[in-house]
Motif scaffolding. Structure first.
Motif, PDB file in Angstrom:
ATOM      1  N   ARG A  76       9.798   3.100   1.063  1.00 36.45           N
ATOM      2  CA  ARG A  76      11.063   3.278   0.372  1.00 36.45           C
ATOM      3  C   ARG A  76      10.684   3.902  -1.056  1.00 36.45           C
ATOM      4  O   ARG A  76       9.951   3.422  -1.776  1.00 36.45           O
ATOM      5  CB  ARG A  76      11.737   2.149   0.294  1.00 36.45           C
ATOM      6  N   PRO A  77      11.468   4.971  -1.268  1.00 31.16           N
ATOM      7  CA  PRO A  77      10.842   5.593  -2.727  1.00 31.16           C
ATOM      8  C   PRO A  77      11.478   4.829  -4.239  1.00 31.16           C
ATOM      9  O   PRO A  77      10.924   5.096  -5.047  1.00 31.16           O
ATOM     10  CB  PRO A  77      11.349   7.311  -2.619  1.00 31.16           C
ATOM     11  N   HIS A  78      12.387   4.120  -3.739  1.00 34.04           N
ATOM     12  CA  HIS A  78      13.061   3.462  -4.881  1.00 34.04           C
ATOM     13  C   HIS A  78      12.806   1.898  -4.840  1.00 34.04           C
ATOM     14  O   HIS A  78      13.502   1.448  -5.342  1.00 34.04           O
ATOM     15  CB  HIS A  78      14.461   3.942  -5.094  1.00 34.04           C
ATOM     16  N   LEU A  79      11.758   1.497  -4.196  1.00 32.89           N
ATOM     17  CA  LEU A  79      11.576   0.064  -3.962  1.00 32.89           C
ATOM     18  C   LEU A  79      11.125  -0.782  -5.278  1.00 32.89           C
ATOM     19  O   LEU A  79      10.389  -0.262  -6.001  1.00 32.89           O
ATOM     20  CB  LEU A  79      10.064  -0.143  -2.859  1.00 32.89           C
ATOM     21  N   ARG A  80      11.908  -1.649  -5.443  1.00 29.01           N
ATOM     22  CA  ARG A  80      11.613  -2.567  -6.743  1.00 29.01           C
ATOM     23  C   ARG A  80      10.825  -3.662  -6.365  1.00 29.01           C
ATOM     24  O   ARG A  80       9.918  -4.104  -6.872  1.00 29.01           O
ATOM     25  CB  ARG A  80      12.902  -2.916  -7.275  1.00 29.01           C
ATOM     26  N   ARG A  81      11.126  -4.318  -5.267  1.00 29.91           N
ATOM     27  CA  ARG A  81      10.571  -5.452  -4.728  1.00 29.91           C
ATOM     28  C   ARG A  81      10.624  -5.922  -3.235  1.00 29.91           C
ATOM     29  O   ARG A  81      11.786  -5.705  -2.558  1.00 29.91           O
ATOM     30  CB  ARG A  81      11.211  -6.871  -5.712  1.00 29.91           C
ATOM     31  N   LEU A  82       9.572  -6.560  -2.649  1.00 27.44           N
ATOM     32  CA  LEU A  82       9.442  -6.927  -1.587  1.00 27.44           C
ATOM     33  C   LEU A  82       9.382  -8.403  -1.425  1.00 27.44           C
ATOM     34  O   LEU A  82       8.621  -8.991  -2.113  1.00 27.44           O
ATOM     35  CB  LEU A  82       8.610  -6.371  -0.490  1.00 27.44           C
ATOM     36  N   VAL A  83      10.559  -9.211  -1.037  1.00 29.30           N
ATOM     37  CA  VAL A  83      10.317 -10.647  -1.111  1.00 29.30           C
ATOM     38  C   VAL A  83      10.118 -11.230   0.371  1.00 29.30           C
ATOM     39  O   VAL A  83      10.859 -10.884   1.193  1.00 29.30           O
ATOM     40  CB  VAL A  83      11.534 -11.191  -1.725  1.00 29.30           C
ATOM     41  N   HIS A  84       8.814 -11.982   0.465  1.00 32.29           N
ATOM     42  CA  HIS A  84       8.368 -12.411   1.772  1.00 32.29           C
ATOM     43  C   HIS A  84       8.405 -13.716   1.790  1.00 32.29           C
ATOM     44  O   HIS A  84       7.985 -14.416   0.866  1.00 32.29           O
ATOM     45  CB  HIS A  84       7.177 -11.828   1.980  1.00 32.29           C
ATOM     46  N   VAL A  85       9.115 -14.339   2.871  1.00 32.63           N
ATOM     47  CA  VAL A  85       9.160 -15.679   2.969  1.00 32.63           C
ATOM     48  C   VAL A  85       7.991 -16.394   3.672  1.00 32.63           C
ATOM     49  O   VAL A  85       7.577 -15.460   4.743  1.00 32.63           O
ATOM     50  CB  VAL A  85      10.326 -16.033   3.533  1.00 32.63           C
ATOM     51  N   SER A  86       7.174 -16.980   3.217  1.00 32.90           N
ATOM     52  CA  SER A  86       6.002 -17.764   3.810  1.00 32.90           C
ATOM     53  C   SER A  86       6.016 -19.147   4.005  1.00 32.90           C
ATOM     54  O   SER A  86       7.099 -19.473   4.555  1.00 32.90           O
ATOM     55  CB  SER A  86       4.771 -17.411   2.814  1.00 32.90           C
ATOM     56  N   GLY A  87       5.320 -20.006   3.837  1.00 34.69           N
ATOM     57  CA  GLY A  87       5.390 -21.379   3.935  1.00 34.69           C
ATOM     58  C   GLY A  87       4.391 -22.011   2.957  1.00 34.69           C
ATOM     59  O   GLY A  87       3.464 -21.812   2.611  1.00 34.69           O
ATOM     60  N   TYR A  88       4.951 -23.375   2.720  1.00 31.50           N
ATOM     61  CA  TYR A  88       4.269 -24.172   1.436  1.00 31.50           C
ATOM     62  C   TYR A  88       2.803 -24.854   2.031  1.00 31.50           C
ATOM     63  O   TYR A  88       2.276 -24.961   1.152  1.00 31.50           O
ATOM     64  CB  TYR A  88       5.308 -25.211   1.103  1.00 31.50           C
TER      65      TYR A  88
END
Length: 623
Positions: A116-128
């Motif tokens: 994605r040329p305009h990507l600002r952030r990828l927010v990825h859900v992981s685990g604690y």
């Protein structure tokens, strides 16, 4: 054009994240396997304008292209923020089954986001319980991977591998990544609305059903929680309020009580005994799971570890977010878990637990200004009224409660009359009380003691005016009730009648409740006491009191003898002892006409003559 893409948008965390993104004014594309109206309906049901949401068909397991059509991929070229809440949360999986979504799927989303040329952030859900390694490695040698999955199980092993894979690959591809590590995600902080029933929810279920004789872990065991709305708001805030990519945020409430205190809090709220003993996790691991009832994969979450929430706290402060009080949130979540039968049957009208005359009483509806008060008979609970209420559109508001010691309510030393007086103490209206079968007794006694607080009584299948069950039936009631499943209970109560889906759910819930410790025994005790000759005679004498009484009986379970001076007697054709379950529309029409015939609160009680007006349903006849 959509500026935000959410994967896993139909899941528990995903749909709340979509909700809060839309609240921010974002335009959102939700990538789903199949387009339907479920997500839009859920959002509208929560008061959210979903016109800025579009559904895009795709699959995170379909490779780096995610199964998107060329047109949809072009449409999402302007995407700025990507949220990956897709994940497979399940115990007992095979390694490859877990990896397909939690590892390969996460990498596919990452690789797609990198295009994605305009990507600002990828927010990825992981685990604690993962992400603690400051220098993750990927890929791992097979021997290390095998050891990881062998020791942690497929779910946690895949989350650990996926976390490392995403972090390493994001650095290689130059993707602006933020990883959020939620703890046990519980229900909404205000409504308790849940959506997943594993982990801590399963422990609460065992507590509720009396299958938690001992608590695994020690005095310092810590299973932190976060409410789903706080976590979703945090997710939605990351792109604006987390200044630099690369962050790892542990999102949990450090004020969560330690596990023993948490379980005691919930036990007190639900009115059930808390386990008195604790068993070390190491010992539980050595015992067969068939003996302990513990899923081996859940034991890894029972530790004394604490987590650094500093970075998450800074983002939350920047976004103006505060954790809701943990104790209140846990209680509301427990209410909703019980209301939803722990996922077996989502509640149409969720309720909660309140102190009433020494009983932790399960109450739903309007506690202060109801037009109707609905009291269930045996061996049912308050959910048995849902079908009738569904037939009363725009109805009068209603208060529904489970009788003490029955259904979901805990026992009390108070009398049924004292309990009902306590339940109705906050009521400021003069309602019509609708009581089924055994509930006719407290309803009649309350009306006799407080005539100015009741507009009328509708007694549905009043047991004391009907044929007594055999002595053998009364003697065997307890064991029969406890051991009978939903199908057997349905046949026993309704006979050849074919119940609709609502009645089936109500009876399945009642059958499950009867298997909880003590409920079947108490139900049988109430049943035996109700059919004593002196009790039946005493209730007959109360029919001529100052409050109008309307009797409703099924044609197949008629009244016996003369009921004396009552306002009306109505027979529902083709019905038995539970007409509100088999013929809810007919009973609803009777209740509606009776309730409509009475004046508002604050006026003097109306006269007792016939008040039934207008046509009745064809299968109802009035004496």
């Amino acid at each position: 054009m959509e500026d935000t893409v959410v994967f896993g948008a139909t899941g528990f965390v995903g749909r709340w994240t979509v909700l809060h993104l839309l609240d921010q004014g974002r335009t959102v594309a939700a990538v789903v396997r199949r387009r339907d109206d479920a997500l839009h309906d859920w959002l509208r049901g929560h008061g959210v304008d979903a016109t800025r949401l579009v559904l895009v068909e795709g699959d995170v397991t379909a490779g780096p292209g995610l199964g998107l059509s060329a047109a949809d991929d072009r449409r999402l070229t302007g995407t700025r923020d990507v949220f990956n809440a897709a994940g497979l949360y399940r115990f007992g999986m095979k390694r490859e089954q877990a990896r397909a979504v939690n590892v390969e799927g996460a990498l596919n989303v990452l690789e797609w986001a990198a295009t994605r040329p305009h990507l600002r952030r990828l927010v990825h859900v992981s685990g604690y319980r993962v992400g603690l390694d400051p220098h993750p490695r990927h890929p791992l040698p097979e021997a290390e991977l095998a050891a990881l999955y062998r020791t942690k199980g497929a779910y946690e092993g895949s989350k650990a591998e996926g976390d490392a894979a995403v972090r390493v690959s994001a650095a290689r591809l130059g993707v602006p990544l933020t990883v959020v590590n939620p703890s046990s995600v519980i229900g909404h902080s205000r409504t308790g609305e849940a959506g997943q029933y594993l982990g801590l929810a399963a422990l609460v279920r065992d507590l509720w059903t009396g299958r938690l004789p001992a608590l695994p872990g020690g005095a310092r065991t810590f299973v932190p929680v976060v409410t789903v709305d706080h976590f979703a708001r945090f997710m939605a805030a990351v792109p604006e309020h987390d200044p630099e990519p690369g962050g790892l945020h542990w999102v949990l409430d450090p004020a969560t009580p330690g596990l023993p205190d948490l379980i005691r809090l919930l036990a007190g709220h639900l009115g059930v005994p808390a386990p008195r003993f604790r068993v070390p996790v190491a010992l539980v691991r050595r015992l067969p799971s068939a003996l302990t009832g513990a899923d081996p994969e859940t034991l890894g979450f029972l530790t004394e570890d604490r987590y650094d929430t500093g970075s998450a706290d800074r983002v939350a402060r920047s976004a103006g977010l505060r954790q809701p009080p943990a104790g209140d949130a846990l209680r509301r979540w427990a209410d909703r878990l019980v209301a939803d039968r722990f996922g077996a049957a989502p509640a149409a009208r969720p309720g909660g637990f309140h102190d009433v005359a020494g009983s932790r009483t399960y109450v739903a509806g309007d506690r202060t200004s109801p037009d109707l008060v609905l009291l269930h008979g045996l061996p049912l609970d308050g959910d048995s009224w849902h079908a009738l209420l569904d037939e009363l559109p725009g109805t009068p508001s209603a208060l529904v409660a489970d009788l003490p010691g029955l259904g979901r309510s805990s026992p009390t030393a108070a009398s049924p009359l004292e309990w009902l007086a306590g339940l109705l103490a906050p009521v400021r209206t003069r309602p019509v009380i609708v009581a089924h079968s055994a509930a006719a007794a407290p309803a009649l006694r309350y009306a006799a003691a407080h005539p100015g607080r009741v507009a009328a009584l509708v007694l549905l299948s009043p047991y004391f005016l009907q044929r007594k069950p055999s002595r053998l039936t009364l003697l065997l009631a307890g064991p029969l009730l406890r051991r009978g499943g939903a199908d057997r209970l349905t046949t026993a109560l309704l006979g050849p009648a074919t119940p609709d889906e609502g009645a089936r759910r109500a009876l399945a819930g009642a059958a499950a409740g009867l298997r909880r410790p003590g409920v079947a025994r108490r139900t049988a005790r109430v049943l035996r006491a109700a059919h004593r000759p002196a009790e039946r005679a005493a209730l007959r004498t109360l029919l001529g009191g100052p409050v109008p009484v309307h009797l409703v009986a099924g044609e197949l379970d008629p009244l016996t003898g003369d009921p004396g001076p009552v306002a009306s007697v109505t027979t529902v054709e083709g019905a038995g002892h539970h007409p509100h379950l088999t013929h809810p529309a007919a009973v609803a029409e009777i209740v509606r006409q009776i309730a409509r015939g009475y004046v508002p609160d604050g006026c003097p009680p109306p006269p007792a003559p016939e008040i039934m007006t207008g046509p009745l349903p064809q299968n109802v006849r009035k004496r």
